[in-house]
Enzyme design. Structure first.
Site, short mmCIF file in Angstrom:
data_model
loop_
_atom_site.label_atom_id
_atom_site.label_comp_id
_atom_site.label_asym_id
_atom_site.label_seq_id
_atom_site.Cartn_x
_atom_site.Cartn_y
_atom_site.Cartn_z
N ASP A 127 38.78 7.73 169.45
CA ASP A 127 37.30 8.47 169.27
C ASP A 127 36.67 8.59 169.35
OD1 ASP A 127 39.85 10.00 167.81
OD2 ASP A 127 39.62 8.39 165.89
N ASP A 140 41.57 16.31 167.42
CA ASP A 140 40.63 16.21 166.08
C ASP A 140 40.09 17.59 165.31
OD1 ASP A 140 41.72 14.41 165.52
OD2 ASP A 140 39.78 12.66 165.68
#
Length: 175
Positions: A127, A140
């Site tokens: 991330d 995402d």
């Protein structure tokens, strides 16, 4: 019959193209983040809204389920299979596009869980999109887009199958 086969091939090609491009974009941005942000620094993009910060997340959204990474991985595998099946079964190009983005997002994060695993499906997702309240990645973003688009398609009554289309036509005749 030939027309239906041609439409299925067209939807399959659209699904594959979107999924491949989206998956490549996800993996390329994660590779960039792994190299550019490996020193632990944060790069401000839009102050107070978005910055780039490298995080290796073992869990799902907001770090939930970080002790059950293997289960999240198995659910992602099931989701990928289900999304391909749904994409094959739908007659709607709009639904096909939504399923392709959802597939790319699920597969993009699953690839991380497999590639960075130290045991059975217990890897961490890369991330780097830091919103201040959460850190995510391009996969995402695709999953969020697909979720919102699916809700909009449901609310607008976008037919999923030939049966839905026939029922809508019957309702229009009786109205």
């Amino acid at each position: 019959m030939k027309n239906n086969q041609r439409r299925l091939r067209t939807r399959a090609a659209v699904f594959a193209c979107i999924a491949i491009v989206a998956l490549a974009l996800d993996q390329l941005t994660k590779a960039w983040a792994q190299s550019a942000l490996a020193d632990g620094r944060t790069v401000r993009v839009i102050p107070g809204v978005l910055s780039f910060t490298l995080v290796h997340n073992p869990g799902a959204s907001l770090g939930m389920g970080s002790t059950m990474t293997w289960l999240i991985s198995l659910l992602a595998i099931a989701a990928c299979v289900a999304l391909v099946v749904l994409a094959i079964r739908t007659i709607s190009m709009r639904w096909t596009v939504v399923f392709a983005f959802a597939f790319a997002g699920a597969l993009g994060n699953l690839i991380d869980r497999v590639a960075y695993a130290e045991g059975f499906l217990n890897g961490k997702v890369v991330d780097f999109l830091n919103y201040g309240w959460s850190v995510g990645n391009v996969a995402d973003v695709f999953l969020m887009f697909a979720g919102i688009a699916a809700v909009l398609l449901l609310l607008s009554g976008e037919p999923f199958s030939q049966k839905d289309l026939d029922e809508a036509a019957d309702e229009a005749k009786t109205a």
